[in-house]
Design a protein around this motif. Structure first.
Motif, PDB file in Angstrom:
ATOM      1  N   ALA A 294      -2.891  22.903   6.163  1.00 49.59           N
ATOM      2  CA  ALA A 294      -1.483  22.514   6.231  1.00 49.59           C
ATOM      3  C   ALA A 294      -1.127  21.710   7.486  1.00 49.59           C
ATOM      4  CB  ALA A 294      -0.592  23.751   6.121  1.00 49.59           C
ATOM      5  N   PRO A 295      -1.629  22.068   8.691  1.00 54.88           N
ATOM      6  CA  PRO A 295      -1.244  21.282   9.865  1.00 54.88           C
ATOM      7  C   PRO A 295      -1.704  19.823   9.809  1.00 54.88           C
ATOM      8  CG  PRO A 295      -2.112  23.407  10.526  1.00 54.88           C
ATOM      9  CD  PRO A 295      -2.414  23.257   9.066  1.00 54.88           C
ATOM     10  N   MET A 296      -2.781  19.546   9.044  1.00 54.62           N
ATOM     11  CA  MET A 296      -3.250  18.176   8.890  1.00 54.62           C
ATOM     12  C   MET A 296      -2.500  17.456   7.772  1.00 54.62           C
ATOM     13  SD  MET A 296      -5.654  20.316  10.054  1.00 54.62           S
ATOM     14  CE  MET A 296      -6.695  20.371  11.525  1.00 54.62           C
ATOM     15  N   GLU A 297      -2.135  18.192   6.740  1.00 52.07           N
ATOM     16  CA  GLU A 297      -1.486  17.587   5.581  1.00 52.07           C
ATOM     17  C   GLU A 297       0.016  17.425   5.769  1.00 52.07           C
ATOM     18  OE1 GLU A 297      -4.719  19.744   2.578  1.00 52.07           O
ATOM     19  OE2 GLU A 297      -2.610  20.324   2.531  1.00 52.07           O
ATOM     20  N   ALA A 298       0.634  18.368   6.431  1.00 57.48           N
ATOM     21  CA  ALA A 298       2.094  18.357   6.600  1.00 57.48           C
ATOM     22  C   ALA A 298       2.456  18.780   8.020  1.00 57.48           C
ATOM     23  CB  ALA A 298       2.746  19.282   5.573  1.00 57.48           C
ATOM     24  N   PRO A 299       2.042  18.012   9.028  1.00 60.53           N
ATOM     25  CA  PRO A 299       2.270  18.448  10.409  1.00 60.53           C
ATOM     26  C   PRO A 299       3.739  18.649  10.760  1.00 60.53           C
ATOM     27  CG  PRO A 299       1.497  16.158  10.326  1.00 60.53           C
ATOM     28  CD  PRO A 299       1.312  16.728   8.966  1.00 60.53           C
ATOM     29  N   GLN A 300       4.628  17.820  10.218  1.00 58.86           N
ATOM     30  CA  GLN A 300       6.043  17.962  10.564  1.00 58.86           C
ATOM     31  C   GLN A 300       6.627  19.256  10.012  1.00 58.86           C
ATOM     32  OE1 GLN A 300       7.624  14.256   9.018  1.00 58.86           O
ATOM     33  NE2 GLN A 300       7.450  13.268  11.018  1.00 58.86           N
ATOM     34  N   ARG A 301       6.203  19.655   8.825  1.00 63.42           N
ATOM     35  CA  ARG A 301       6.702  20.902   8.235  1.00 63.42           C
ATOM     36  C   ARG A 301       6.190  22.113   9.009  1.00 63.42           C
ATOM     37  NH1 ARG A 301       4.898  20.476   2.232  1.00 63.42           N
ATOM     38  NH2 ARG A 301       5.877  22.533   2.092  1.00 63.42           N
ATOM     39  N   VAL A 302       4.958  22.048   9.469  1.00 61.73           N
ATOM     40  CA  VAL A 302       4.422  23.161  10.262  1.00 61.73           C
ATOM     41  C   VAL A 302       5.108  23.206  11.624  1.00 61.73           C
ATOM     42  CG1 VAL A 302       2.363  24.186  11.256  1.00 61.73           C
ATOM     43  CG2 VAL A 302       2.238  23.095   9.008  1.00 61.73           C
ATOM     44  N   THR A 303       5.351  22.044  12.209  1.00 63.25           N
ATOM     45  CA  THR A 303       6.101  21.992  13.469  1.00 63.25           C
ATOM     46  C   THR A 303       7.458  22.678  13.318  1.00 63.25           C
ATOM     47  OG1 THR A 303       5.073  19.899  14.131  1.00 63.25           O
ATOM     48  CG2 THR A 303       7.164  20.458  15.173  1.00 63.25           C
ATOM     49  N   ALA A 304       8.161  22.364  12.239  1.00 58.66           N
ATOM     50  CA  ALA A 304       9.492  22.951  12.015  1.00 58.66           C
ATOM     51  C   ALA A 304       9.400  24.462  11.874  1.00 58.66           C
ATOM     52  CB  ALA A 304      10.120  22.328  10.771  1.00 58.66           C
ATOM     53  N   TRP A 305       8.346  24.950  11.221  1.00 60.05           N
ATOM     54  CA  TRP A 305       8.187  26.396  11.060  1.00 60.05           C
ATOM     55  C   TRP A 305       7.923  27.062  12.410  1.00 60.05           C
ATOM     56  CZ3 TRP A 305       3.937  29.736  11.773  1.00 60.05           C
ATOM     57  CH2 TRP A 305       4.145  31.050  11.302  1.00 60.05           C
TER      58      TRP A 305
END
Length: 294
Positions: A271-282
């Motif tokens: 997930a951090p590679m595929e959707a870094p912005q979403r993981v950042t927000a979490w």
């Protein structure tokens, strides 16, 4: 015009047997965030996920033993558990001017910060992205007193031992990785970030900074006690679980110890590679749940 993301500094922290290299986003006076990476990767792979957090935290993202630029001993024949990484993280924290108020990690790194936090007098808030939480029997087999029964039984370890490891230059390595379907879902630029420190140079060209033999040993080294650490930390820890291919294989073992679990849709274990912005927000939201402590 968007503001460019801040770039980290490279810093070295000397331990008894070598040096931990870390990417640091300085932010004097801000709370300290420690982040630990997944098996086979290095801190540079997470630049796009971590950089947006640097206006809120001072971030220290080390390359764990056997990965990236870190030079600590990494003998595959002696690797039995991830406790050694927890010890390294605790030694790193002892050199920092203040204790971390938030610790985060991905996959192996998530478990390593959990293990480290369980040994701290006051555990920080933990944001654990896709921690590797195996069924209890796996950990018991890895702790078998007459030898690691996981040796040779982990599919990922076999793949790691067969991994290609040598290219004439960085451009050739990037071209090879870019054609692999495993990286097709990664966000733009993340592969280049990973290879920045994921490759090391030698007289014949470039090779993986994480030796495939060490990577394989890491997959098999399951002798640490995840559930004991989870019990020690309890509700201070929060888990983000991927919709597809998750490594959170014993979620009940975590929730029974007070750890909350959320699911991120449409992504895999990476997930951090595929959707870094979403993981950042979490991660930012988990920090907010702590109120003044993070």
């Amino acid at each position: 015009m968007s503001r460019p993301e801040p770039r980290p500094e490279l810093r070295s922290y000397r331990l008894d047997l070598g040096v931990i290299s870390a990417r640091v986003w300085p932010n004097p006076g801000a709370p300290l965030l420690i982040f630990a990476q997944a098996t086979g990767f290095c801190a540079s792979a997470y630049d796009r996920m971590l950089a947006p957090l640097s206006d809120r935290f001072e971030i220290v993202a080390p390359d764990l033993r056997g990965h990236g630029r870190t030079s600590l001993p990494a003998d595959p024949a002696k690797h039995r558990s991830w406790d050694i990484y927890a010890s390294d993280l605790l030694a790193l924290c002892a050199q920092l001017p203040e204790p971390p108020q938030l610790m985060a990690g991905h996959s192996m790194g998530a478990i390593c910060v959990l293990l480290a936090a369980s040994e701290m007098q006051t555990a920080p808030v933990l944001a654990l992205v896709e921690p590797v939480v195996m069924p209890l029997g796996v950990n018991l087999a890895a702790r078998w007193p007459w030898g690691n029964l996981m040796k040779g039984r982990v599919g990922l370890a076999g793949k790691a031992r067969r991994r290609a490891n040598g290219w004439p230059d960085r451009a050739a390595a990037l071209e090879r990785y870019s054609r692999h379907r495993a990286f097709a879902a990664w966000a733009p630029g993340v592969l280049e970030d990973y290879l920045a420190d994921g490759l090391a140079e030698d007289e014949s060209g470039v090779h993986l900074a994480c030796d495939p033999q060490w990577e394989a040993a890491v997959y098999e080294a399951q002798g640490h006690d995840v559930l004991r650490a989870a019990r020690q930390v309890g509700g201070r820890a929060h888990v983000l679980k991927a919709e597809h291919g998750s490594t959170v294989l014993n979620p009940v073992g975590l929730t029974r110890r007070g750890i909350s679990i959320e699911r991120i849709e449409g992504v895999t274990h990476l997930a951090p590679m595929e959707a870094p912005q979403r993981v950042t927000a979490w991660i930012s939201r988990i920090a907010g749940l702590a109120g003044g402590s993070a």
